[in-house]
Design a protein around this motif. Structure first.
Motif, PDB file in Angstrom:
ATOM      1  N   PRO A 211       0.942  -0.955   0.319  1.00 49.50           N
ATOM      2  CA  PRO A 211       0.051   0.596  -0.384  1.00 49.50           C
ATOM      3  C   PRO A 211       0.944   0.637   0.129  1.00 49.50           C
TER       4      PRO A 211
ATOM      5  N   ALA B  44       0.527   4.868  -6.838  1.00 53.70           N
ATOM      6  CA  ALA B  44      -0.933   3.494  -7.063  1.00 53.70           C
ATOM      7  C   ALA B  44      -0.610   3.396  -8.397  1.00 53.70           C
TER       8      ALA B  44
ATOM      9  N   ASN C 193      -2.804   0.353  -9.961  1.00 54.28           N
ATOM     10  CA  ASN C 193      -3.152  -0.150 -10.894  1.00 54.28           C
ATOM     11  C   ASN C 193      -2.958  -0.701 -11.664  1.00 54.28           C
TER      12      ASN C 193
ATOM     13  N   TYR D 209       3.588   7.531   0.608  1.00 55.90           N
ATOM     14  CA  TYR D 209       2.598   8.084   0.186  1.00 55.90           C
ATOM     15  C   TYR D 209       0.999   7.918   0.945  1.00 55.90           C
TER      16      TYR D 209
ATOM     17  N   CYS E 221      -2.285   3.754  -0.596  1.00 53.90           N
ATOM     18  CA  CYS E 221      -3.431   3.457  -1.467  1.00 53.90           C
ATOM     19  C   CYS E 221      -4.786   2.344  -1.365  1.00 53.90           C
TER      20      CYS E 221
ATOM     21  N   TYR F 251     -10.161   2.819  -3.898  1.00 56.47           N
ATOM     22  CA  TYR F 251      -9.603   1.097  -3.679  1.00 56.47           C
ATOM     23  C   TYR F 251     -10.408   1.165  -2.225  1.00 56.47           C
TER      24      TYR F 251
END
Ligand SMILES: *Cc1c(COP(=O)(O)O)cnc(C)c1O
Length: 421
Positions: free
Chosen positions: A98, A102, A106, A366, A369, A375
């Motif tokens: 995560p 992204a 993806n 980050y 995700c 998500y």
């Protein structure tokens, strides 16, 4: 304009006026040599699909020490092509971290696959192999198709360990090495294994976005040692088109456009020169020649850039030694490519804003995700990845790029110390 001089002038004005331009967390470095390389290509016969692509690919393979490289339009396209080449299908389950951009996840969705996140190791910030093993053991073999580990921040994943695990469960591996060109890990035989060298992962990808180590504007690269995957990637990069007589599916008669009776040598008719076939649904994910020229020119300075990144990391570490915000991988780590220098701060927003007020633009890498609204729609929720979520609450990426001057870094360090005093 001479860019080297411009940088020197900027340094000078800082020393004289104590006045510094904005300091981002990362930025590109374009030299006069880079500019000349692009101009030369613009004046040549090819803007795209010319010789600069192959030159860049070859130089890049040489740099990571692998067999094949395929240049593409960006890192996301690289990931998409990898997922396609590995035949990710509707419903296929793929595991990733995560704490990544992204796009790492993806690419599975582009092919209709299902993204399964596994938590990070709070010390390395990398996908925790123990968590991946737990997932694999909890389901029948064949449930999962592949793993996408990320060399996050520039720290190389131990791909040998991942390969051993993947072999047990018959999985493929895509190494997302966007942060780690020039990075490496040490394998169980004490051998240096470069990120993207394809000794353990089936495919590896890189990005040449301006914040990454090598800038093309937009650009990406896939590296592999697998002949079949390489051919598939070339085909998918250009619409799924094949131009190889040995591989055509339509007959030569069809290709020539004549009745069999009128073909000169009907025993072994050959395909005419213009002929090609679209055999798969591909894309136009090509890089242009002038971007490739820029990439090749940048690649020549990659080692110097990496050395400078290591120096910057060592200076941060020395100056912040013993501070409690130095956690996880911010220490000096073997093979780390230092794309990012991450600290973990209790009152992160306060420091972030204080630095902004001082023209220092630290960044967060980050937002997990799995908690992106897209998500969450798949059922992911807070509490699913405790280490990733805790990391997100505290992480801050400090300025880290080869042209960060000593004066600039000193200023950053001084301001951080000031905040905590
Ligand atoms: C930048 C990045 C990408 C995507 O690359 P683009 O060239 O921006 O499409 C994918 N994964 C990671 C980890 C990245 O940092």
């Amino acid at each position: 304009m001479n860019f080297e001089n411009r940088n020197k002038e900027a340094d000078q004005s800082f020393k004289v006026a104590g006045n510094l331009g904005p300091i981002p967390y990362g930025r590109q470095n374009i030299t006069e040599e880079d500019i000349q390389a692009v101009i030369e290509t613009l004046k040549s016969d090819y803007l795209t699909q010319g010789p600069k692509i192959a030159e860049f690919e070859e130089a890049f393979s040489g740099y990571v020490g692998n067999k094949y490289a395929v240049a593409v339009s960006n890192g996301t396209a690289a990931l998409h092509l990898c997922a396609m080449a590995l035949n990710v299908q509707e419903g296929d389950k793929v595991i990733t971290t995560p704490i990544t951009f992204a796009a790492s996840a993806n690419c599975v969705r582009y092919c209709g696959g299902e993204v399964v996140f596994a938590d990070i190791d709070p010390q390395t910030y990398l996908l925790d192999i123990k968590k991946v093993r737990e997932l694999l053991e909890a389901s029948p073999k064949g449930t999962y198709k592949g793993i996408i580990p990320v060399d996050f921040a520039g720290r190389a994943v131990d791909l040998e360990a991942f390969r051993n695990l993947a072999n047990e469960y018959d999985l493929w591996i895509i190494e997302d090495s966007c942060h780690a060109p020039g990075g490496h890990f040490i394998d169980s035989n004490a051998k240096k294994q470069n990120c993207g060298n394809g000794n353990f992962a089936d495919l590896a990808i890189f990005s040449f976005h301006p914040v990454k180590h090598i800038a093309c504007g937009e650009g990406g690269m896939i590296t592999t040692n697998d002949d079949k995957l390489y051919e598939k990637l070339l085909q998918l990069r250009t619409h799924g088109i094949v131009k190889d007589e040995g591989k055509y599916k339509n007959t030569p008669e069809f290709a020539i456009g004549l009745d069999e009776s009128r073909i000169p040598n009907p025993e072994s008719p050959i395909y005419p020169n213009w002929y090609m076939e679209m055999q798969d649904l591909g894309y136009n994910y090509r890089l242009t020649d002038f971007q490739a020229a820029l990439g090749s020119s940048q690649l020549k300075r990659a080692d110097r850039g990496l050395a400078k990144r290591k120096e910057i990391a060592a200076t941060y570490l020395k100056e912040f030694k013993g501070k409690d915000f130095i956690k996880g991988q911010s220490g000096v780590v073997e093979g780390h490519a230092y794309h990012l220098y991450v600290i973990e701060v209790e009152y992160r927003l306060g420091l972030y804003n204080f630095l902004r007020e001082n023209n220092i633009f630290a960044q967060i890498h980050y937002i997990p995700c799995h908690l992106m609204p897209y998500y969450r729609e798949f059922g992911w929720k807070e509490g699913d990845m405790p280490h990733a979520e805790n990391y997100y609450k505290h992480c801050l990426s400090l300025p880290m790029y080869p042209t960060l001057t000593n004066d600039e870094q000193e200023f950053v360090i001084r301001k951080i110390k000031e905040f905590f005093s």
